[in-house]
Motif scaffolding. Structure first.
Motif: not given
Length: 172
Positions: A137-155
């Motif tokens: 299984v390969s994994w991916s993420w779809v983030l809502a517009e405006g979310l920063d993947p470098r934000d510790p909460l998002v991580e």
């Protein structure tokens, strides 16, 4: 506008694709530049400078048809925080190829888990598997517009949601 008859896939195109044993072409379309785009039971084959680029269905995030510009956009799965890779082609009539792309991409998804991050904005973790169903299984993420993947909460939410998705898949 009259519907065109189904084009036959030329045998020389089939030979050039370098299909895997047992792989079968199911749908195809011709670009406005004369290039062939071929969907098989296992992958989408798109022309490139070196011949053909093979995109396994599990590596395609989505496909979008823009009727006004007659553009087919194929968006590939990207790693967490990485930009999506888009392949855009001009096709007069995507016909059955667009239907096949949508069906196969949907079929590759084995689990999706959504998690809110900030208010209504959130992210989804998507697990995909090749059509043969016996691969990893390969994994991916779809983030809502405006979310920063470098934000510790998002991580943190992304890591937690991945664990939840893996646990859900293990329980199936």
């Amino acid at each position: 506008m009259a519907r065109r008859s189904r084009l036959k896939l030329p045998s020389d195109v089939t030979r050039q694709l370098g299909l895997q044993p047992g792989e079968r072409p199911l749908a195809w379309a011709v670009g406005t530049d004369g290039s062939w785009y071929v969907g098989t039971d296992r992958a989408l084959h798109v022309p490139n400078d070196d011949g053909w680029r093979r995109l396994g269905w599990e590596t395609v995030e989505r496909a979008e048809w823009h009727r006004d510009t007659e553009q087919l956009a194929v968006v590939e799965v990207a790693g967490f925080g990485e930009p999506e890779r888009r392949t855009e082609v001009s096709i007069d009539d995507p016909g059955q190829l667009l239907e096949l792309v949508r069906e196969r991409v949907t079929k590759s998804v084995v689990v999706t888990v959504y998690a809110p991050v900030q208010g209504r904005r959130g992210l989804s973790v998507v697990g995909r598997r090749a059509p043969a169903g016996d691969g990893p299984v390969s994994w991916s993420w779809v983030l809502a517009e405006g979310l920063d993947p470098r934000d510790p909460l998002v991580e943190e939410v992304a890591a937690r949601t991945l664990r939840e998705a893996q646990a859900e898949l293990a329980g199936l």
